[in-house]
Every structure is written in C-alpha cells, then in structure tokens.
Design an enzyme around this catalytic site. Structure first.
Site, mmCIF file in Angstrom:
data_model
loop_
_atom_site.group_PDB
_atom_site.id
_atom_site.type_symbol
_atom_site.label_atom_id
_atom_site.label_comp_id
_atom_site.label_asym_id
_atom_site.label_seq_id
_atom_site.Cartn_x
_atom_site.Cartn_y
_atom_site.Cartn_z
ATOM 1 N N LYS A 159 -2.892 8.587 11.100
ATOM 2 C CA LYS A 159 -2.396 7.414 11.818
ATOM 3 C C LYS A 159 -3.530 6.837 12.663
ATOM 4 C CE LYS A 159 2.042 7.490 10.727
ATOM 5 N NZ LYS A 159 2.660 6.354 10.003
ATOM 6 N N LYS A 257 10.703 3.199 1.590
ATOM 7 C CA LYS A 257 11.413 4.197 2.397
ATOM 8 C C LYS A 257 12.901 3.898 2.303
ATOM 9 C CE LYS A 257 7.635 4.577 5.719
ATOM 10 N NZ LYS A 257 7.174 4.227 7.068
HETATM 11 MG MG MG Z 1 3.336 3.529 7.281
#
Ligand code: MG
Length: 342
Positions: A159, A257
C-alpha cells in the site's frame, strides 16, 4: 413459505495488526452475516461495508430489512437482482452482496455442489494471492515484507500514498528481492507524482500498479497508461458492473470485489464484461472473513491475478475451511462456498 427464514447479525472482526492504507488505518471491521434457511438447507453471505463506497455497519443494518424481501426464490438470481434494484436503485453494494452470496450458497448446498461448479466456473488452480504490506513506519513495512517472504508468500502488494513512497518501494525490493511486487496507491497520487513513480516501479520490476489517481480521473489514467511499462489496474474507479467497459480506455485491468459490485453474480457479470473489453482481471477483497474470501475464490480461477488475503490478516476469522499454503489458496471443494462457521 413454511420453513423459510432470513436473519443477520453483525460481528466485529479484528485484524492481527492495524491495517493501514492511504485513507485510513483500522483494526476493527464490523461485518454482517446473513443466514437464509429453506427446506432444512442454509446459505450464508457476508456484508463487508466500506466507507469509500458509502457504506457502514449502520447502513448495512438499516438496509438489510428493506432489501430482504427481494430474496423470495433463491434460484431466481436475475429476479433477485431486479427486485433489489426496484427496492433500492443504487448504493449499498455489500448489503446486496450478502443476500446474493447467501442465495448462491443455498442453491449449491441444496444440490450438493461447490458453488464454483454450480456457476460453471473454471476448475483450474487459483492464481497465487498477493499478501498485503500495509502502511506503517518504514521499519515495520520492511518487517511485514521480510516475514511474509519468509513464510513463503511469492506475491506482495504494498500500500502506498505516503510522502516517502519511493523509499518504501526500494526498501521492500531490498527485503524481498525474489517476490512479485504489486503496488496500490489507493487513488492517493497526483498525476505528476504518478508519472514520477512509474520510473521507480519499473526499476523495482513492479508487476502492476493499482489505482494511482483519483477514481474519476479516467483521462489521467489513460495518459499514464500510454507511457507506463507497468500495467495499471482500476479499483476505486470501478464501483458498478456497468462501469467496466468505459474503463477499458484508461486501464489495463480491473480489480473486482464482491462487496463493491453487489455480490458474486454481479462480479461474474463484471468479469465477463472485462474480458469483452480486453481487460485483465484481478479478483480482490475487503478485510473480510473466510466466507467472503471463499466466494471470491470461486471466481478467482477465471482471473489473471488474485488478491484474497483479507481473511489471512484477521485474528478472529469466524469461518473455517479454506486451505492456504502461504499465498496459494486451494479451490474450495466443500458444498456451497466451501466454508463453515467455526
Ligand atoms: Mg486496491
């Protein structure tokens, strides 16, 4: 109908370590589990709300009573989608997801099949899942990467979106020289920052970069993609199934997702559209239990990349049944999604 029940309850799940991305750091994740029973067979689904998509525990708990009546016949999947749309035209994707997930789980269990088989999906092995290195102090990120590589993870997703992203990428490459390295900026970079980071990512042999720019900046992503040697994948830019084809001009791939698209059937529609548009596909996840991960895994064999570590990061996963060897998840073989309550 006699013997039919639909209920839900929220559990607070906890990550083993605080989990940080560009927008926030949390360690508590309220997840709402839906249980549908008919004829002695039970199907389960999970709502993993995310504030970026306008949902919270409270919106899920307020919405499920309004949407529940859409689940009349668990076999009528198109009807479920149409009725959900009629009851609430937009929003609340993870609440919809929980109902859809429970319906498919019920159907697969009622005929004694794994859900991926009922859905007619590829039986091929799943792509190795990335393991996430979340935003923390640089030494801690080094430790996360070192420990994951030592446990056998061959794909790391780091990240980014800090003021020292270049140093993070270089440090992780140093700690884990052999892994496939993916990066996720979570929409945090400016166009100029992203342009500079492309060189850093190329030098680090990054496999892909997820959502470098703001969700609505398709022109910026298209311009970046034109000069990038590293594939650019949409995550925050993809909210709805209907967005997929429009993204093909600006991205190389999309991250699907279940919780943001409205469930496994909607994700499957998105997957097929993405293929029509020539896009590569990542099967992704939220921080969610093994139930949500198992449902995503059902689709992951048809994808190019998997990012399904959401349950691996939990200290108190309420479901069991997934078989992980480091980042390699075996295709669930049990009935339905293939997991059971602990
Ligand atoms: Mg992502």
């Amino acid at each position: 109908m006699a013997g039919v029940s639909l209920s839900w309850e929220t559990h607070e799940l906890h990550t083993a370590q605080p989990f940080g991305i560009a927008r926030w750091t949390h360690s508590v994740y309220p997840r709402t589990f839906v249980t549908f029973t008919q004829g002695g067979v039970t199907g389960q689904g999970e709502a993993a709300p995310n504030a970026f998509y306008g949902e919270t525990r409270d919106t899920v708990e307020a919405t499920l009573p309004l949407l529940a009546e859409a689940l009349t016949d668990p076999w009528d999947w198109d009807g479920l989608h149409i009725r959900l749309k009629a009851l609430m035209p937009q929003g609340h994707p993870s609440a919809r997801c929980a109902l859809e997930m429970a319906a498919v789980d019920w159907c697969a269990r009622s005929v004694g099949l794994p859900a991926w088989q009922l859905l007619g999906l590829s039986p091929s092995p799943l792509p190795e899942s990335s393991y996430t290195v979340s935003i923390a102090a640089l030494d801690d990120m080094r430790r996360q990467a070192r420990e994951a590589a030592a446990r056998g993870h061959g794909v790391l997703k780091v990240k980014l979106g800090t003021d020292h992203d270049e140093a993070i990428v270089e440090a992780l490459r140093e700690e884990a020289p052999a892994v496939a390295l993916r990066v996720d900026a979570n929409a945090a970079w400016t166009r100029a920052q992203a342009r500079r980071m492309l060189d850093v990512l190329a030098a680090a042999r990054a496999e892909l970069v997820e959502q470098p720019l703001a969700a609505g900046d398709l022109d910026g992503h298209a311009a970046l993609r034109a000069v990038s040697g590293v594939p650019i994948v949409a995550d925050e830019s993809l909210h709805h199934v209907g967005d997929v084809l429009a993204l093909a001009r600006a991205f190389d791939g999309v991250n699907l997702k279940l919780a943001k698209l409205g469930g496994p059937l909607q994700a499957l529609r998105a997957l097929r559209l993405a293929r029509e548009g020539g896009l590569s596909v990542m099967m992704g996840c939220m921080i969610e239990s093994s139930l949500g991960i198992a449902a995503a895994a059902a689709l992951a064999g048809a994808c190019d990349w998997a990012d399904l570590d959401g349950a691996l990061l939990l200290a108190d996963d309420p479901f069991v049944g997934l078989d992980w060897q480091a980042g390699q998840l075996a295709r669930p073989q049990g009935q339905g999604w293939g997991v059971e309550r602990r």
